[in-house]
Motif scaffolding. Structure first.
Motif, PDB file in Angstrom:
ATOM      1  N   GLU B  75       0.843  -1.210   0.000  1.00 49.19           N
ATOM      2  CA  GLU B  75       0.000   0.000   0.000  1.00 49.19           C
ATOM      3  C   GLU B  75       0.873   1.253   0.000  1.00 49.19           C
ATOM      4  O   GLU B  75       0.504   2.304  -0.500  1.00 49.19           O
ATOM      5  N   CYS B  76       2.083   1.125   0.555  1.00 48.90           N
ATOM      6  CA  CYS B  76       3.000   2.257   0.581  1.00 48.90           C
ATOM      7  C   CYS B  76       3.657   2.503  -0.766  1.00 48.90           C
ATOM      8  O   CYS B  76       4.489   3.397  -0.908  1.00 48.90           O
ATOM      9  N   ASN B  77       3.307   1.648  -1.759  1.00 52.23           N
ATOM     10  CA  ASN B  77       3.847   1.754  -3.108  1.00 52.23           C
ATOM     11  C   ASN B  77       5.281   1.266  -3.258  1.00 52.23           C
ATOM     12  O   ASN B  77       5.845   1.384  -4.333  1.00 52.23           O
ATOM     13  N   HIS B  78       5.823   0.723  -2.170  1.00 47.54           N
ATOM     14  CA  HIS B  78       7.130   0.104  -2.334  1.00 47.54           C
ATOM     15  C   HIS B  78       6.941  -1.307  -2.886  1.00 47.54           C
ATOM     16  O   HIS B  78       5.906  -1.926  -2.637  1.00 47.54           O
ATOM     17  N   SER B  79       7.933  -1.746  -3.624  1.00 52.30           N
ATOM     18  CA  SER B  79       7.775  -3.065  -4.249  1.00 52.30           C
ATOM     19  C   SER B  79       9.013  -3.929  -4.036  1.00 52.30           C
ATOM     20  O   SER B  79      10.129  -3.426  -3.951  1.00 52.30           O
ATOM     21  N   PHE B  80       8.760  -5.226  -3.927  1.00 53.30           N
ATOM     22  CA  PHE B  80       9.821  -6.214  -3.702  1.00 53.30           C
ATOM     23  C   PHE B  80       9.444  -7.493  -4.440  1.00 53.30           C
ATOM     24  O   PHE B  80       8.307  -7.623  -4.909  1.00 53.30           O
ATOM     25  N   HIS B  81      10.398  -8.409  -4.510  1.00 56.24           N
ATOM     26  CA  HIS B  81      10.019  -9.749  -4.956  1.00 56.24           C
ATOM     27  C   HIS B  81       9.009 -10.285  -3.939  1.00 56.24           C
ATOM     28  O   HIS B  81       9.196 -10.111  -2.727  1.00 56.24           O
ATOM     29  N   HIS B  82       8.006 -10.966  -4.443  1.00 53.07           N
ATOM     30  CA  HIS B  82       7.013 -11.511  -3.521  1.00 53.07           C
ATOM     31  C   HIS B  82       7.660 -12.500  -2.560  1.00 53.07           C
ATOM     32  O   HIS B  82       7.372 -12.513  -1.364  1.00 53.07           O
ATOM     33  N   CYS B  83       8.585 -13.332  -3.110  1.00 50.61           N
ATOM     34  CA  CYS B  83       9.303 -14.301  -2.261  1.00 50.61           C
ATOM     35  C   CYS B  83      10.009 -13.586  -1.102  1.00 50.61           C
ATOM     36  O   CYS B  83       9.975 -14.038   0.041  1.00 50.61           O
ATOM     37  N   VAL B  89       8.066 -10.431   6.116  1.00 52.77           N
ATOM     38  CA  VAL B  89       6.960 -10.093   7.012  1.00 52.77           C
ATOM     39  C   VAL B  89       6.755 -11.137   8.102  1.00 52.77           C
ATOM     40  O   VAL B  89       6.093 -10.872   9.099  1.00 52.77           O
ATOM     41  N   LYS B  90       7.360 -12.327   7.920  1.00 48.23           N
ATOM     42  CA  LYS B  90       7.271 -13.316   8.997  1.00 48.23           C
ATOM     43  C   LYS B  90       8.011 -12.817  10.234  1.00 48.23           C
ATOM     44  O   LYS B  90       7.685 -13.182  11.356  1.00 48.23           O
ATOM     45  N   GLN B  91       9.023 -11.972  10.001  1.00 47.95           N
ATOM     46  CA  GLN B  91       9.787 -11.444  11.143  1.00 47.95           C
ATOM     47  C   GLN B  91       9.205 -10.131  11.644  1.00 47.95           C
ATOM     48  O   GLN B  91       9.100  -9.898  12.834  1.00 47.95           O
ATOM     49  N   SER B  92       8.905  -9.262  10.670  1.00 45.94           N
ATOM     50  CA  SER B  92       8.322  -7.992  11.092  1.00 45.94           C
ATOM     51  C   SER B  92       7.357  -7.545  10.013  1.00 45.94           C
ATOM     52  O   SER B  92       7.686  -7.536   8.834  1.00 45.94           O
ATOM     53  N   ASN B  93       6.160  -7.218  10.413  1.00 38.64           N
ATOM     54  CA  ASN B  93       5.122  -6.927   9.433  1.00 38.64           C
ATOM     55  C   ASN B  93       5.190  -5.469   8.982  1.00 38.64           C
ATOM     56  O   ASN B  93       4.170  -4.782   8.911  1.00 38.64           O
ATOM     57  N   ARG B  94       6.414  -4.996   8.716  1.00 34.89           N
ATOM     58  CA  ARG B  94       6.542  -3.607   8.279  1.00 34.89           C
ATOM     59  C   ARG B  94       7.355  -3.556   6.994  1.00 34.89           C
ATOM     60  O   ARG B  94       8.192  -4.403   6.747  1.00 34.89           O
ATOM     61  N   CYS B  95       7.085  -2.536   6.197  1.00 36.21           N
ATOM     62  CA  CYS B  95       7.834  -2.352   4.955  1.00 36.21           C
ATOM     63  C   CYS B  95       9.284  -2.039   5.307  1.00 36.21           C
ATOM     64  O   CYS B  95       9.553  -1.158   6.108  1.00 36.21           O
ATOM     65  N   PRO B  96      10.242  -2.771   4.715  1.00 37.69           N
ATOM     66  CA  PRO B  96      11.654  -2.556   5.039  1.00 37.69           C
ATOM     67  C   PRO B  96      12.129  -1.145   4.657  1.00 37.69           C
ATOM     68  O   PRO B  96      13.125  -0.671   5.199  1.00 37.69           O
ATOM     69  N   LEU B  97      11.407  -0.471   3.785  1.00 37.29           N
ATOM     70  CA  LEU B  97      11.885   0.828   3.330  1.00 37.29           C
ATOM     71  C   LEU B  97      11.276   1.991   4.113  1.00 37.29           C
ATOM     72  O   LEU B  97      11.937   2.969   4.427  1.00 37.29           O
ATOM     73  N   GLN B  99       8.900   1.460   6.883  1.00 33.48           N
ATOM     74  CA  GLN B  99       8.456   1.062   8.225  1.00 33.48           C
ATOM     75  C   GLN B  99       6.940   1.133   8.421  1.00 33.48           C
ATOM     76  O   GLN B  99       6.446   0.924   9.522  1.00 33.48           O
ATOM     77  N   GLN B 100       6.187   1.464   7.354  1.00 27.94           N
ATOM     78  CA  GLN B 100       4.731   1.399   7.511  1.00 27.94           C
ATOM     79  C   GLN B 100       4.320  -0.062   7.611  1.00 27.94           C
ATOM     80  O   GLN B 100       5.010  -0.941   7.122  1.00 27.94           O
ATOM     81  N   GLU B 101       3.124  -0.290   8.225  1.00 26.34           N
ATOM     82  CA  GLU B 101       2.618  -1.644   8.285  1.00 26.34           C
ATOM     83  C   GLU B 101       2.446  -2.161   6.863  1.00 26.34           C
ATOM     84  O   GLU B 101       1.968  -1.445   5.988  1.00 26.34           O
TER      85      GLU B 101
END
Ligand SMILES: [Zn+2]
Ligand SMILES: [Zn+2]
Ligand SMILES: [Zn+2]
Lengths: 756, 109
Positions: B75-83, B89-97, B99-101
């Motif tokens: 939703e934050c418009n950041h993108s990553f490989h789905h894998c 997100v298993k470790q932390s449910n926040r965007c690595p870039l 920090q939004q949920e």
């Protein structure tokens, strides 16, 4: 007769039996009744009452046999004192052989006659085989005193009296016979049979022994045979060396080896055949290796196949015998290969490089198959030599090796403009793989290949898409899926694009829409194509192109989600209909050139600055393309050089004999040198990714691994593509630890584990 | 060639002759995921390529791009490989870039 044990008079029964024994040993006729009663006599004695008399029978029989053999021996007395050279000696051999033949034959019958004694009395007390083998408390003395089956006893008596006394004389005669066979080759078949028979008697006489049955044969005869043969071979060799060239000498030795092989099978026991061959090799080959090698270099460089074949036959059996020959061949291939690709000049360096190298390779592959029986040692020398030539730096002073580039270019050339037939091209492509396999940095080849492939595909220069796929598959076979992954994606993009164009046209039809131009679009996936960064190429797209672009994008976005398109105008080209001076032309040119010309549809002249600003072209791009239009005389410029204020106008007088042609504004004006440099830097980036993927793959399957083991695994996996440097591998390991794909294990500093 | 001339002749009769007419355009476009960055911040491989783990498994699907390794937009418009983001997100449910949920906006196709 009765089978019941009964009281007997030993002397009477033995007296009868003895007569039969005598007849049997002399091979005289024995009446059936006599035979049968003698057979019973043995039984009767063995089961006699009140006590069996088997031991006595054994002793009497032994004595009888001893006397019989002693009498035989006396016949030979004359030979034991005299000088027995020549015919006399031959006579002795015949006489001994016939005595032995008769005796051993008679002994066989006798053994049968004594069957009951053998089976019931002697075998029972015989030490078992296992006991002999493991010497379980039984001393050798006990064995020698133990009773033997009558047949064996007879043989032992023959050995003890005949062979013990006559052996040396016999052996001397045999060796003389064999020497005559070697020198004069005039033995009659009877002579041969006799010599073989006498030799064989040394074996047969101890054949019954479980262990060491060849001992007598070896010590009495074989040792002397090898000694005598050795000096014969030695003298033969030195005789040949006086008159023969290396080539003749080899032929002679091969002849001797063949003859000796036949001779050995004719006379001696199987076990001696190899030893005799070895003796011959030692004396005639090993001892004169330096002589054999003296012309080896010349044989290789003058391609003397018959000589080389003989040399191979002679040296093959020796320990490390071929080492030097292989080394000489390797050097020769290296020199010839290096020479064949040295100082290549002109347009066709890539063709010369591949084809010259192939020629050398083929020549030696052929030599190895015809001359060295495809010996793997020679094939691996061929590989080593070719790899060393192909991966060595060329003598033009450049630091990088150009082989990868040249082989890629060779393929490009074939797939682009060959006049050859499809099958010819395919076979040449296959052959290029032979050379390709020797390239160490295969990823460098891959980079060049993919750049050239991209150009072929984008500019429709490929002569045949099927061949493109064939070639990619050949590379895949050689190096695996990863190696050709991107090439394959490029290839499939073209097919997908054809599909997309059809769907797009159908889409327009459905909308009742129509483009006024013939449009064909190639949609390439980013990442797979080696096209470099696409940013910073500024261009204000004229409305003639704008419309098809808009329509296609809307179609594309409705088909896929999350994708964006970037138009690569510098790679686009088209056809413009130009009507000037009442004549029409169909001119193929690039998009920037078309865009420039289209500006003049509605105005006759403009300044350079105006044109450049309207199209928002970079200075270089503008200059390059304008110049090409001026050179082709479609546009006029009022100044010598292109300046901002210069005025451009359409050449209304334009005329050209041809109505369809192409304007080539230095398409992609990258100098080849720049291209090569770019390619090399990309290779490094790709290697890092390749190594990281390899490390993740290895660690995922092995879970925990020591540093050195991991390095070894990586080296062996990446071998198919390139030889990575250790520092680069270490960097990749560090970066994966950073990214938490792997970690150092707690208990050891040089061990890693996979992070799931 | 003759045919071409005929066409232009017929055009001449109907409308004023144009000097330059675009007849055919062979254009080349490049598609990429509509991402703000080219590289996946988690595995640091180009989003156009399969992620490091997928590359390590080297999918033997040569005819198509790696179907299983898609791109995922939050939703934050950041993108990553789905894998990559799924493991993240298993470790932390926040965007690595930012920090939004993390919540998935869409997947690529
Ligand atoms: Zn990733
Ligand atoms: Zn993936
Ligand atoms: Zn974010």
């Amino acid at each position: 007769m009765s089978l019941r044990p009964q009281k007997i008079e030993f002397d009477v029964v033995w007296g009868c039996l003895r007569q039969t024994v005598d007849k049997v040993l002399k091979l005289n006729r024995v009446e059936r009744d006599d035979w049968n009663s003698s057979f019973t006599d043995v039984y009767t004695i063995c089961v006699a009452f009140p006590e069996p008399l088997a031991d006595r029978l054994y002793a009497e029989t032994k004595l009888f046999l001893e006397n019989h053999v002693k009498v035989q021996l006396e016949e030979f007395n004359c030979y034991r004192t005299e000088n027995n050279d020549g015919e006399n000696g031959q006579m002795m051999l015949h006489k001994y052989y016939s005595a032995w033949k008769n005796y051993s034959q008679g002994l066989e019958y006798l053994n049968y006659l004594y069957q009951y004694l053998n089976q019931q009395h002697i075998k029972k007390q015989k030490v078992s085989e296992a006991e002999i083998l493991y010497g379980n408390g039984t001393t050798p003395l006990a064995i020698s005193q133990e009773q033997m089956e009558i047949g064996e006893l007879g043989l032992d008596i023959w050995r003890l009296f005949m062979i013990q006394n006559l052996g040396d004389i016999l052996v001397k005669q045999i060796l003389q016979g064999i020497e005559r066979d070697r020198l004069e080759n005039n033995l009659t078949s009877k002579d041969i049979e006799t010599i073989h028979g006498v030799i064989n008697s040394f074996v047969s006489v101890q054949d019954y022994k479980k262990k060491g049955s060849l001992h007598l044969y070896e010590t009495l005869f074989e040792e002397k045979l090898l000694e005598a043969s050795g000096s014969y071979f030695m003298s033969q060799a030195s005789k040949l060396l006086q008159s023969c060239s290396v080539s003749q000498y080899m032929q002679e030795v091969i002849r001797v080896l063949d003859e000796e092989n036949v001779r050995a099978h004719k006379f001696v026991h199987m076990n001696s055949v190899k030893k005799l061959k070895k003796e011959c090799e030692d004396r005639m080959i090993s001892d004169h290796k330096a002589f054999l090698y003296s012309e080896c270099k010349e044989m290789v460089s003058n391609d003397k196949r018959d000589d080389l074949r003989n040399l191979y036959i002679l040296l093959k059996p020796l320990q490390d015998g071929l080492k030097e020959l292989i080394q000489i061949l390797l050097e020769q291939i290296k020199n010839e290969g290096a020479e064949s690709i040295m100082n290549l000049k002109g347009e066709n360096v890539h063709i010369q490089f591949v084809e010259n190298m192939l020629q050398v390779h083929q020549k030696y592959e052929n030599l190895i198959s015809e001359t060295f029986k495809n010996d793997p040692l020679f094939l691996s020398a061929l590989d080593k030599a070719c790899a060393s030539v192909i991966n060595s730096k060329l003598s033009d002073g450049k630091t990088t090796c150009r082989s990868a580039e040249l082989v890629a270019k060779y393929c490009d050339n074939l797939l682009k403009k060959s006049k050859s037939t499809e099958s010819e091209i395919e076979s040449k492509l296959s052959k290029s793989i032979t050379i390709f396999k020797y390239i160490e940095d295969k990823d460098v080849y891959q980079k060049f290949y993919s750049r050239m492939l991209a150009k072929r595909l984008i500019h429709d220069q490929s002569i045949n898409m099927e061949l493109e796929e064939v070639m990619i598959n050949k590379l895949k076979q050689a190096c695996g899926y990863e190696f050709t992954n991107k090439l394959h994606r490029m290839y499939t993009d073209i097919g997908i694009s054809v599909d997309l164009n059809n769907k797009f046209n159908q889409h327009l039809k459905n909308l009742n829409d129509e483009l006024n131009i013939n449009l064909s679009i190639k949609v390439l996936q980013a990442g797979a194509w080696p096209l470099g960064p696409q940013t910073n190429i500024s261009f204000a797209v004229p409305q003639e192109f704008e419309q098809p672009i808009r329509k296609f994008e809307s179609f594309y976005n409705s088909s896929f989600s999350g994708r964006k398109l970037t138009w690569l105008h510098h790679l686009c080209a088209g056809e413009l209909k130009v009507s000037l001076a009442k004549k029409s032309y169909l001119i193929t040119m690039q998009t920037y050139q078309m865009a420039m010309l289209l500006l003049f549809e509605n105005c006759d002249s403009m300044s350079c600055k105006e044109v450049r600003e309207m199209l928002q072209l970079s200075h270089d791009n503008f200059q390059k393309h304008l110049q090409s239009l001026i050179d082709s005389k479609i546009l006029n410029l009022d100044t010598e050089k292109i300046e901002d204020a210069s005025i451009i106008s359409v050449n209304l007088e334009f005329s050209n004999k041809r109505t369809k042609f192409k304007i080539t504004a230095s398409l992609q004006k990258e100098s080849p040198q720049q291209e090569v440099e770019q390619t090399i830097t990309q290779v490094d980036e790709d290697r890092k990714l390749y190594l990281q993927a390899a490390i993740v793959r290895i660690m995922k399957s092995r879970k925990v691994l020591k540093h050195n083991a991991l390095i070894q695994e990586i080296l062996s996996q990446s071998k198919v593509c390139f030889a990575p440097s250790i520092p680069m591998i270490k960097k990749c390991i560090e970066s994966l630890i950073d990214k938490q794909y792997i970690e150092r294990t707690a208990n050891s500093s040089d061990e890693y584990s996979y992070v799931a | 060639m003759d045919e071409e001339d005929k066409i232009s002749d017929s055009e001449n009769q109907t409308k004023p002759e144009k000097m330059f007419t675009l007849k055919r355009w062979n254009s080349v476009a490049m598609w990429s995921w509509d991402c703000s960055t080219d590289t996946c911040a988690i595995c640091r491989v180009q989003v156009m390529d399969a992620c490091l783990r997928c590359q390590a498994e080297s999918k033997k699907d040569a005819t198509n791009k790696d179907v299983t390794c898609v791109v995922c937009w939050g939703e934050c418009n950041h993108s990553f490989h789905h894998c990559c983001i799924s493991l993240w997100v298993k470790q932390s449910n926040r965007c690595p870039l930012c920090q939004q949920e993390w919540s998935i906006q869409r997947l690529s196709s």
